[in-house]
Design an enzyme around this catalytic site. Structure first.
Site, short mmCIF file in Angstrom:
data_model
loop_
_atom_site.label_atom_id
_atom_site.label_comp_id
_atom_site.label_asym_id
_atom_site.label_seq_id
_atom_site.Cartn_x
_atom_site.Cartn_y
_atom_site.Cartn_z
N GLY A 3 0.81 -1.21 0.00
CA GLY A 3 0.00 0.00 0.00
C GLY A 3 0.84 1.26 0.00
N ARG A 4 2.10 1.11 0.34
CA ARG A 4 2.98 2.29 0.29
C ARG A 4 4.40 1.87 -0.07
NH1 ARG A 4 4.62 4.21 6.30
NH2 ARG A 4 4.47 2.22 7.36
N ARG A 29 6.12 -13.28 1.80
CA ARG A 29 5.67 -13.38 3.19
C ARG A 29 4.70 -14.54 3.31
NH1 ARG A 29 5.23 -7.49 4.09
NH2 ARG A 29 6.15 -6.58 2.26
N ASP A 80 -2.34 6.92 2.87
CA ASP A 80 -1.83 7.95 1.96
C ASP A 80 -0.62 7.48 1.16
OD1 ASP A 80 0.08 7.87 3.91
OD2 ASP A 80 -0.13 9.97 4.53
N GLY A 81 -0.17 6.25 1.46
CA GLY A 81 0.97 5.71 0.72
C GLY A 81 2.31 6.29 1.13
N ASP A 140 1.59 -11.15 7.53
CA ASP A 140 2.17 -10.41 6.39
C ASP A 140 3.54 -9.86 6.75
OD1 ASP A 140 0.34 -8.81 8.10
OD2 ASP A 140 1.18 -7.13 6.98
N LYS A 188 9.84 2.25 0.20
CA LYS A 188 8.75 2.26 1.17
C LYS A 188 8.40 3.72 1.44
CE LYS A 188 7.80 0.54 5.87
NZ LYS A 188 8.29 -0.42 6.88
P1 AMP Z 1 2.29 -2.80 8.21
O1 AMP Z 1 1.49 -2.52 9.44
O2 AMP Z 1 3.35 -1.79 7.94
O3 AMP Z 1 2.77 -4.20 8.14
O4 AMP Z 1 1.27 -2.60 7.01
C1 AMP Z 1 0.09 -3.34 6.87
C2 AMP Z 1 -0.60 -2.96 5.58
O5 AMP Z 1 -0.99 -1.58 5.60
C3 AMP Z 1 0.23 -3.13 4.32
O6 AMP Z 1 -0.63 -3.57 3.31
C4 AMP Z 1 0.72 -1.74 4.05
O7 AMP Z 1 1.04 -1.55 2.69
C5 AMP Z 1 -0.46 -0.90 4.47
N1 AMP Z 1 -0.08 0.45 4.86
C6 AMP Z 1 0.60 0.80 5.97
N2 AMP Z 1 0.76 2.14 6.01
C7 AMP Z 1 0.19 2.65 4.90
C8 AMP Z 1 0.04 3.96 4.37
N3 AMP Z 1 0.49 5.05 4.99
N4 AMP Z 1 -0.61 4.09 3.19
C9 AMP Z 1 -1.08 3.02 2.54
N5 AMP Z 1 -0.97 1.76 2.99
C10 AMP Z 1 -0.34 1.57 4.16
MG MG Z 2 3.92 -5.09 6.90
#
Ligand code: AMP
Ligand code: MG
Length: 503
Positions: free
Chosen positions: A93-94, A184, A126-127, A253, A114
């Site tokens: 997502g980002r 993953r 917001d990516g 994940d 990232k």
């Molecule tokens: P994480 O908690 O970092 O393992 O992320 C879990 C999921 O949330 C993954 O699919 C990420 O790509 C998505 N994600 C985390 N932060 C963001 C962000 N700011 N914008 C878009 N997607 C996000």
């Molecule tokens: Mg993650």
């Protein structure tokens, strides 16, 4: 004017061989990329020929503003169990995978951004990423690497010159992450939930070819894959436990198929020993507490096993029996790695009795828990005690009579092993030296990490970050000049200490 063509020799197997497992996507250009961190040692290890490039060139490349030739940016699809609940669609997502390179040792490594903007997997996010959490990933990841623990690593951090909006407005940044791969447990779950057993098979074949090629020639290669992933996780989590690392968000994940520590979000190093230690602001139930990590690793592996069942046998009952044996076997495999690590930390070279050594280690940990003793220093000062100087150790356990009883027991165990070996004359010094090679003097202390990130994020002062990073690169060498970084955080600091996911 032609921009220089940077020397990154991409060879993108994931994009080539796994069409349908990702979407092609471009990074969002950023306003004013400025290089904040660049890992020259790692660039060298990767064989990147970036020598002639200026900081501005590197900032343009590692912000995604100027894609190097051969990059094929993709957002990978994955799912995952988050805090026990299945989220069928997560994905990058980002983040974006730029591609793969073969490093100087012949290992294939992913280069990924990232914080590079929204993708079709962004949902409401917001990516983007903020500077503080990306520098945190640098510090903790490099510290883990220096400690000898498998991990993804940071190649670069570029400030974007744009704000990101969280509870507060923060400076934005993009991290370039290097990983053995970004496969993953959640990647398998995605194609298990949305795809076909055939897609899971393609993914498994890819994982085997890339990470476990020795399984190729075997008959039960998919069961072998499960066993091999479990083996690396058993080893990895045992290493985490031995340095007091708390991942903080062990969702499926965030569990890597090649067995690296991945996704440094609300992670932290435990200071005072407490099996229930949890610092993550989102982990209210303590699911991912320090002492729970081995159990959670096993739970995550069971989720991987579920996705592989159709590949294990046409008979579902038989497939379940095969997978269950591996998952149940994880406990013993983990215990074996943990015990081997424990012996090393105790300065023991021989396995005289598993049950007695386990009990000796547990009695030591009980002593630490009883007085919430600093985990890192207790182990480190035990090495002094091996040489007959228990003064610093005793100071950590004020008024604890149990310590002397335990030390007597430990010395007896050491003597038993030394006499079996014929009693080398310098056994004590050799033991202390061995212990100092596995019991770090320096870990990323939480108050020092916060201090460094606050300076970078709030005033743009990178000096504290750079000094801390440098100190963390030699964790096993005691250096009085660096004692500022070795001191435990004050209890008042730790009492209110919370880590955040940084999303
Ligand atoms: P994480 O908690 O970092 O393992 O992320 C879990 C999921 O949330 C993954 O699919 C990420 O790509 C998505 N994600 C985390 N932060 C963001 C962000 N700011 N914008 C878009 N997607 C996000
Ligand atoms: Mg993650």
């Amino acid at each position: 004017m032609q921009p220089p063509t940077p020397g990154i020799a991409f060879d993108n197997t994931y994009a080539r061989e796994l069409q349908g497992f990702y979407v092609d996507w471009q990074p969002t250009p950023v306003r004013a990329p400025a290089l904040v961190f660049f890992n020259r040692t790692l660039a060298e290890e990767l064989g990147l020929a970036l020598d002639g490039l200026t900081a501005d060139d590197l900032a343009a490349i590692f912000s995604g503003n100027r894609l190097p030739a051969g990059a094929q940016p993709i957002a990978q699809a994955y799912a995952g169990h988050q805090f026990g609940h299945f989220a069928p669609q997560l994905g990058d997502g980002r983040a974006l995978l730029l591609g793969e390179v073969i490093d100087r040792q012949g290992r294939r490594r992913d280069i990924a951004l990232k914080g590079s903007g929204r993708t079709p997997f962004s949902r409401r996010g917001d990516g983007k990423a903020a500077l503080g959490p990306m520098l945190r990933e640098v510090l903790i990841g490099e510290a883990m690497h220096a400690l000898g623990i498998p991990t993804t690593r940071a190649l670069a951090v570029v400030a974007t010159g744009e704000p990101v909006f969280r509870e507060r407005t923060l400076p934005g940044a993009i991290l370039t992450r290097i990983a053995a791969s970004h496969l993953r447990v959640g990647t398998f779950q995605y194609f298990w939930a949305h795809g076909t057993p055939e897609m899971v098979r393609r993914l498994a074949d890819y994982a085997i070819a890339r990470h476990y090629p020795e399984l190729n020639a075997t008959e039960d290669r998919y069961l072998g894959l499960l066993r091999a992933v479990a083996e690396r996780q058993a080893q990895l989590v045992a290493q985490w436990m031995h340095v007091g690392f708390i991942h903080g968000v062990m969702n499926t994940d965030n569990m890597s198929i090649p067995g690296e520590t991945i996704d440094y979000g609300p992670c932290a190093f435990m200071e005072a020993y407490d099996p229930g230690a949890v610092f993550s602001s989102i982990d209210e139930m303590g699911r991912y507490a320090y002492g729970e990590q081995p159990r959670i690793a096993r739970w995550n592996l069971a989720r991987l096993a579920e996705t592989l069942l159709p590949l294990l046998s046409d008979d579902e009952g038989h497939a379940i029996a095969l997978a269950t044996e591996v998952i149940d076997g994880f406990v013993a495999r983990y215990q074996e790695y943990w015990l081997a690590g424990l012996r090393a930390k105790l300065g023991l070279r021989r396995a005289l009795s598993d049950s007695a050594d386990t009990a000796l280690g547990e009695a030591w940990l009980d002593l630490l828990a009883a007085q919430q003793v600093d985990y890192t220093l207790a182990w480190r000062y035990l090495a002094d005690a091996a040489e007959g100087d228990a003064a610093r150790l005793r100071d950590l356990f004020p008024g604890q009579p149990g310590l002397e009883r335990w030390l007597a027991r430990w010395r007896e165990r050491c003597v038993a092993e030394d006499s079996e070996e014929g009693g080398e004359p310098d056994a004590a010094a050799a033991r202390a030296a061995r212990m100092r090679r596995v019991n770090p003097w320096l870990i990323p202390r939480n108050h020092r990490v916060e201090e460094a990130l606050a300076a970078a994020s709030e005033t743009g002062d990178l000096a504290p970050f750079e000094r801390l990073l440098k100190a963390l690169l030699r964790p096993y060498e005691e250096d009085p000049a660096l004692s500022y970084y070795a001191e435990p955080a004050p209890a008042e600091f730790m009492a209110g200490f919370r880590t955040f996911c940084g999303t």
